[in-house]
Write an enzyme that holds these catalytic residues in place. Structure first.
Site, PDB file in Angstrom:
ATOM      1  N   GLU A  91      22.925 -12.637 -19.796  1.00 43.62           N
ATOM      2  CA  GLU A  91      22.815 -13.663 -20.640  1.00 43.62           C
ATOM      3  C   GLU A  91      23.129 -14.296 -21.785  1.00 43.62           C
ATOM      4  O   GLU A  91      23.991 -13.858 -21.646  1.00 43.62           O
ATOM      5  CB  GLU A  91      21.456 -12.535 -20.938  1.00 43.62           C
ATOM      6  CG  GLU A  91      20.290 -12.082 -20.102  1.00 43.62           C
ATOM      7  CD  GLU A  91      18.883 -11.544 -20.445  1.00 43.62           C
ATOM      8  OE1 GLU A  91      18.255 -11.230 -20.523  1.00 43.62           O
ATOM      9  OE2 GLU A  91      19.233 -10.520 -21.828  1.00 43.62           O
ATOM     10  N   CYS A 111      27.969  -2.775 -20.563  1.00 42.07           N
ATOM     11  CA  CYS A 111      28.845  -3.009 -21.269  1.00 42.07           C
ATOM     12  C   CYS A 111      29.253  -1.460 -21.532  1.00 42.07           C
ATOM     13  O   CYS A 111      28.158  -0.510 -21.093  1.00 42.07           O
ATOM     14  CB  CYS A 111      28.564  -3.227 -22.917  1.00 42.07           C
ATOM     15  SG  CYS A 111      29.834  -2.283 -24.568  1.00 42.07           S
ATOM     16  N   GLY A 166      28.476  -7.244 -24.019  1.00 41.91           N
ATOM     17  CA  GLY A 166      29.914  -6.783 -23.457  1.00 41.91           C
ATOM     18  C   GLY A 166      30.451  -6.624 -24.395  1.00 41.91           C
ATOM     19  O   GLY A 166      30.656  -7.372 -25.839  1.00 41.91           O
ATOM     20  N   GLU A 167      31.909  -5.721 -25.009  1.00 40.01           N
ATOM     21  CA  GLU A 167      33.083  -6.273 -25.434  1.00 40.01           C
ATOM     22  C   GLU A 167      33.812  -7.349 -25.128  1.00 40.01           C
ATOM     23  O   GLU A 167      35.097  -6.252 -24.353  1.00 40.01           O
ATOM     24  CB  GLU A 167      33.291  -4.265 -25.949  1.00 40.01           C
ATOM     25  CG  GLU A 167      34.750  -4.171 -26.301  1.00 40.01           C
ATOM     26  CD  GLU A 167      34.498  -5.033 -28.050  1.00 40.01           C
ATOM     27  OE1 GLU A 167      33.742  -4.696 -28.856  1.00 40.01           O
ATOM     28  OE2 GLU A 167      35.306  -5.959 -28.004  1.00 40.01           O
ATOM     29  N   CYS A 338      20.357 -10.327 -31.628  1.00 43.13           N
ATOM     30  CA  CYS A 338      21.724  -9.432 -31.877  1.00 43.13           C
ATOM     31  C   CYS A 338      21.043  -8.297 -30.548  1.00 43.13           C
ATOM     32  O   CYS A 338      19.917  -7.395 -31.442  1.00 43.13           O
ATOM     33  CB  CYS A 338      22.301  -9.532 -32.475  1.00 43.13           C
ATOM     34  SG  CYS A 338      23.616  -7.929 -32.865  1.00 43.13           S
TER      35      CYS A 338
HETATM   36  S1  SF4 Z   1      26.603  -3.600 -29.372  1.00 42.73           S
HETATM   37 FE1  SF4 Z   1      28.256  -4.668 -28.109  1.00 42.73          FE
HETATM   38  S2  SF4 Z   1      29.930  -3.594 -27.807  1.00 42.73           S
HETATM   39 FE2  SF4 Z   1      27.777  -1.625 -28.774  1.00 42.73          FE
HETATM   40  S3  SF4 Z   1      27.070  -1.515 -26.666  1.00 42.73           S
HETATM   41 FE3  SF4 Z   1      26.095  -3.286 -26.996  1.00 42.73          FE
HETATM   42  S4  SF4 Z   1      27.523  -5.068 -26.243  1.00 42.73           S
HETATM   43 FE4  SF4 Z   1      28.661  -2.795 -26.108  1.00 42.73          FE
END
Ligand code: SF4
Length: 345
Positions: A91, A111, A166-167, A338
């Site tokens: 997304e 992630c 994702g990170e 978020c």
């Molecule tokens: S906040 Fe960011 S780093 Fe943490 S699990 Fe969600 S996508 Fe991954």
């Protein structure tokens, strides 16, 4: 097998073009069609000879990934479900602000970091996105934004935040390759200072990013000033120690202020005592703080704090000379806010 053109850097494309016995400047022309004009149909690349277009179409696949669903809310925030070549889905989000657009871009399918408040974390890690898969999100969402503008209206300024699924810093090589094209005048041409890479705190990755792209901004997800609670909320901080990351931030000069993101969760990290600890912890670091009231999310038990508690937290920090923004996320109704991005795979 055709090569997917979006996975190629400018230098790699130029090398391939030269191997096809075309002049090197054809790579510049191709980049202009793909990234400036956003036209992926080789037949329409009118400043390249017919013979060379025919050769290119036998060598390269220029079709971007596909948007398979778009959800938009009344405020103009759009969530784009994008299907990748292997069938995976990710997304991306478009937030239309008064004077600019913000594109929220993903870097991984799922992630691995499993932050407790995040829907993507629940999905688990599937795979890294390639450079082309990162770039295509920017191209596709920008194209949709341009198509929805009233006639004659110029494209507003575009900001990019790598804050989707994702990170980003655990997919650094592909992110770096994509950023080189996103920020290049030959490519998409977005100014580095309009880009933020948000991280849960991968120190080696932060250092590399700040060396490679000095003007790109770093966003650090703090979420708790207390190391024990932070380890509970964000298991990655058991190995990526908060104290070491903050020491690095304090001892390194940079062109821009850091952004500390703080997801406020009712009864967990939203008290004035927490605000006091945040204030003490960040003293001496040039920064701004984004407070993001937690977005409730059917699968996770946390709750959104009250507006009064959010305001009180904000005022406490403002009174101590911090620059603080409250980000009531746009797009909560379409789960594009978020911590809410996740797709069925
Ligand atoms: S906040 Fe960011 S780093 Fe943490 S699990 Fe969600 S996508 Fe991954």
């Amino acid at each position: 097998m055709l090569k997917w053109i979006y996975d190629l850097s400018y230098d790699e494309l130029k090398e391939d073009v030269c191997k096809l016995k075309m002049p090197g400047y054809v790579a510049d022309q191709i980049f202009q069609w793909l990234y400036e004009k956003s036209i992926d149909d080789i037949a329409a690349w009118s400043n390249i000879s017919k013979q060379n277009r025919s050769l290119l179409s036998r060598k390269f696949n220029t079709r971007p990934d596909k948007i398979i669903a778009i959800e938009e809310n009344k405020e103009g925030t759009g969530k784009f479900l994008i299907q990748l070549i292997d069938g995976s889905r990710i997304e991306a989000v478009l937030i239309r602000e008064k004077k600019h657009l913000t594109l929220c871009i993903s870097t991984q399918v799922g992630c691995a970091l499993k932050c407790k408040f995040c829907a993507t974390g629940i999905m688990g890690f599937k795979r890294n996105l390639t450079c082309g898969e990162i770039l295509c999100q920017v191209l596709l969402v920008k194209r949709e934004a341009a198509a929805s503008l009233p006639q004659q209206k110029r494209m507003p300024k575009v900001n990019i935040v790598f804050m989707g699924m994702g990170e980003p810093l655990l997919n650094y090589e592909n992110l770096k390759k994509a950023l080189a094209i996103i920020t290049s005048g030959k490519g998409i041409g977005i100014l580095p200072r309009n880009i933020t890479v948000s991280t849960a705190g991968i120190l080696a990755g932060i250092k590399r990013l700040e060396e490679d792209f000095t003007a790109i901004k770093v966003g650090f997800s703090l979420n708790s000033p207390d190391a024990t609670l932070r380890e509970e909320l964000m298991p990655v901080s058991k190995r990526e120690k908060l104290s070491e990351i903050l020491t690095y931030f304090k001892n390194t000069s940079r062109k821009h202020r850091l952004t500390f993101e703080y997801v406020l969760i009712k009864g967990v990290n939203d008290s004035l005592k927490d605000a006091g600890k945040v204030s003490a912890l960040l003293r001496g670091i040039p920064c701004k703080i984004n407070l993001i009231p937690y977005n409730e999310n059917g699968n996770i038990d946390y709750e959104t704090p009250s507006a009064a508690d959010v305001e009180a937290f904000c005022e406490y920090l403002c009174a101590r000379n911090y620059t603080v923004m409250i980000r009531w996320s746009k797009g909560r109704d379409i789960k594009s806010a978020c911590g809410q991005l996740a797709v069925e795979i």
